[in-house]
Design a protein around this motif. Sequence first.
Motif, PDB file in Angstrom:
ATOM      1  N   ILE A  98      -5.235   0.797   7.386  1.00 22.21           N
ATOM      2  CA  ILE A  98      -4.786   1.993   6.667  1.00 22.21           C
ATOM      3  C   ILE A  98      -5.784   2.265   5.545  1.00 22.21           C
ATOM      4  CG2 ILE A  98      -2.930   3.017   5.310  1.00 22.21           C
ATOM      5  CD1 ILE A  98      -0.982   1.215   6.787  1.00 22.21           C
ATOM      6  N   THR A 146      -6.309   3.325   2.513  1.00 22.99           N
ATOM      7  CA  THR A 146      -5.791   3.627   1.183  1.00 22.99           C
ATOM      8  C   THR A 146      -5.989   2.420   0.276  1.00 22.99           C
ATOM      9  OG1 THR A 146      -3.834   4.265  -0.097  1.00 22.99           O
ATOM     10  CG2 THR A 146      -3.461   2.903   1.833  1.00 22.99           C
ATOM     11  N   ASP A 147      -6.362   2.697  -0.965  1.00 21.93           N
ATOM     12  CA  ASP A 147      -6.523   1.636  -1.954  1.00 21.93           C
ATOM     13  C   ASP A 147      -5.385   1.625  -2.962  1.00 21.93           C
ATOM     14  OD1 ASP A 147      -8.948   0.851  -0.832  1.00 21.93           O
ATOM     15  OD2 ASP A 147     -10.080   2.303  -2.016  1.00 21.93           O
ATOM     16  N   ALA A 148      -4.508   2.631  -2.889  1.00 29.79           N
ATOM     17  CA  ALA A 148      -3.399   2.726  -3.834  1.00 29.79           C
ATOM     18  C   ALA A 148      -2.311   1.731  -3.454  1.00 29.79           C
ATOM     19  CB  ALA A 148      -2.831   4.145  -3.848  1.00 29.79           C
ATOM     20  N   THR A 149      -1.783   1.057  -4.450  1.00 27.91           N
ATOM     21  CA  THR A 149      -0.709   0.093  -4.226  1.00 27.91           C
ATOM     22  C   THR A 149       0.403   0.318  -5.247  1.00 27.91           C
ATOM     23  OG1 THR A 149      -1.790  -1.550  -5.651  1.00 27.91           O
ATOM     24  CG2 THR A 149      -2.253  -1.659  -3.279  1.00 27.91           C
ATOM     25  N   GLY A 155       0.636   5.891  -0.393  1.00 20.97           N
ATOM     26  CA  GLY A 155      -0.233   7.051  -0.261  1.00 20.97           C
ATOM     27  C   GLY A 155       0.004   7.797   1.037  1.00 20.97           C
ATOM     28  N   GLU A 156      -0.629   8.959   1.129  1.00 23.70           N
ATOM     29  CA  GLU A 156      -0.443   9.797   2.315  1.00 23.70           C
ATOM     30  C   GLU A 156      -1.008   9.162   3.577  1.00 23.70           C
ATOM     31  OE1 GLU A 156      -1.916  13.687   1.674  1.00 23.70           O
ATOM     32  OE2 GLU A 156      -0.506  14.169   0.058  1.00 23.70           O
ATOM     33  N   ALA A 157      -1.933   8.212   3.427  1.00 25.66           N
ATOM     34  CA  ALA A 157      -2.487   7.543   4.602  1.00 25.66           C
ATOM     35  C   ALA A 157      -1.435   6.709   5.326  1.00 25.66           C
ATOM     36  CB  ALA A 157      -3.669   6.657   4.197  1.00 25.66           C
ATOM     37  N   MET A 158      -0.325   6.404   4.658  1.00 29.72           N
ATOM     38  CA  MET A 158       0.738   5.613   5.274  1.00 29.72           C
ATOM     39  C   MET A 158       1.584   6.437   6.238  1.00 29.72           C
ATOM     40  SD  MET A 158       0.434   2.571   3.841  1.00 29.72           S
ATOM     41  CE  MET A 158       2.024   1.791   4.089  1.00 29.72           C
ATOM     42  N   SER A 184       0.834  -1.195   0.000  1.00 31.63           N
ATOM     43  CA  SER A 184       0.000   0.000   0.000  1.00 31.63           C
ATOM     44  C   SER A 184       0.871   1.248   0.000  1.00 31.63           C
ATOM     45  CB  SER A 184      -0.918   0.000   1.226  1.00 31.63           C
ATOM     46  OG  SER A 184      -1.772  -1.125   1.226  1.00 31.63           O
TER      47      SER A 184
END
Length: 244
Positions: A121, A123-126, A100-103, A98
């Motif tokens: 977390i 976020t759906d971006a990988t 993104g800024e959520a990390m 994963s």
Amino acid sequence: MAIRAEEITKIIRDQIKDFDAGLVVSEVGTVVSAGDGIARIHGLSGVGASELLEFEGGVTGMALNLEEDSVGAVLLGDPAGVKEGTEVRGTGRVNEVSVGEAMLGRVVNALGNPIDARGGIATDATELVEVIAPGVAMRQAVNVPVQTGVKAIDSMVPVGRGQRELIIGDRATGKTALCLDTIINQRGGDLICIYVAIGQRAGKVAQTVALLERYGAMEHTIVVMAGASDPAPMQYLAPYSGCA
């Protein structure tokens, strides 16, 4: 209460009409041998390089060696749960983490899963872990400095963004302290820091995270941890996940 045959027939017909038996094709292999965090699998002829595998019992693995009659995989979980005869299935997914800024502000393992007891977390971006590095001609020039906060380094040996810098020295000479000072010095800026801890004790990593939180540096930092108690494949994968 009287049972009417017409009603029963109608219910059965409606259930048959709405029945959707989706066809799922799954290639199943069998572990031939396992040991030292490595499993050799027979029967997964269609698996791809770096594809994630699911072992019976919930252990995850990653295919590395693709041979003519077998597949060599590293175990990314408890190796005690995999033995000869264990069934294995391919997932069709290449190893990814994963992003993104959520990390930001989170502590994750080498697979990108949170291990800081703060929930999931969002976020759906990988991003793929294994990617081809861009050629030298395609890379941007290193022209923006990174202020470490140490005047001797910033004035005599400046470090640029996108530059690799080796910090070498004996034990307890301040290598980690220099890295942490550099991360803390980025507070309030636009530079995101990723700290990858490989083979360290969990207590030592917890102290590092507490230090970064005390100085407000976790707001722009992600900590990737593959501790001393984690399997060797997780420690091998940690730097690649940090780069991803």
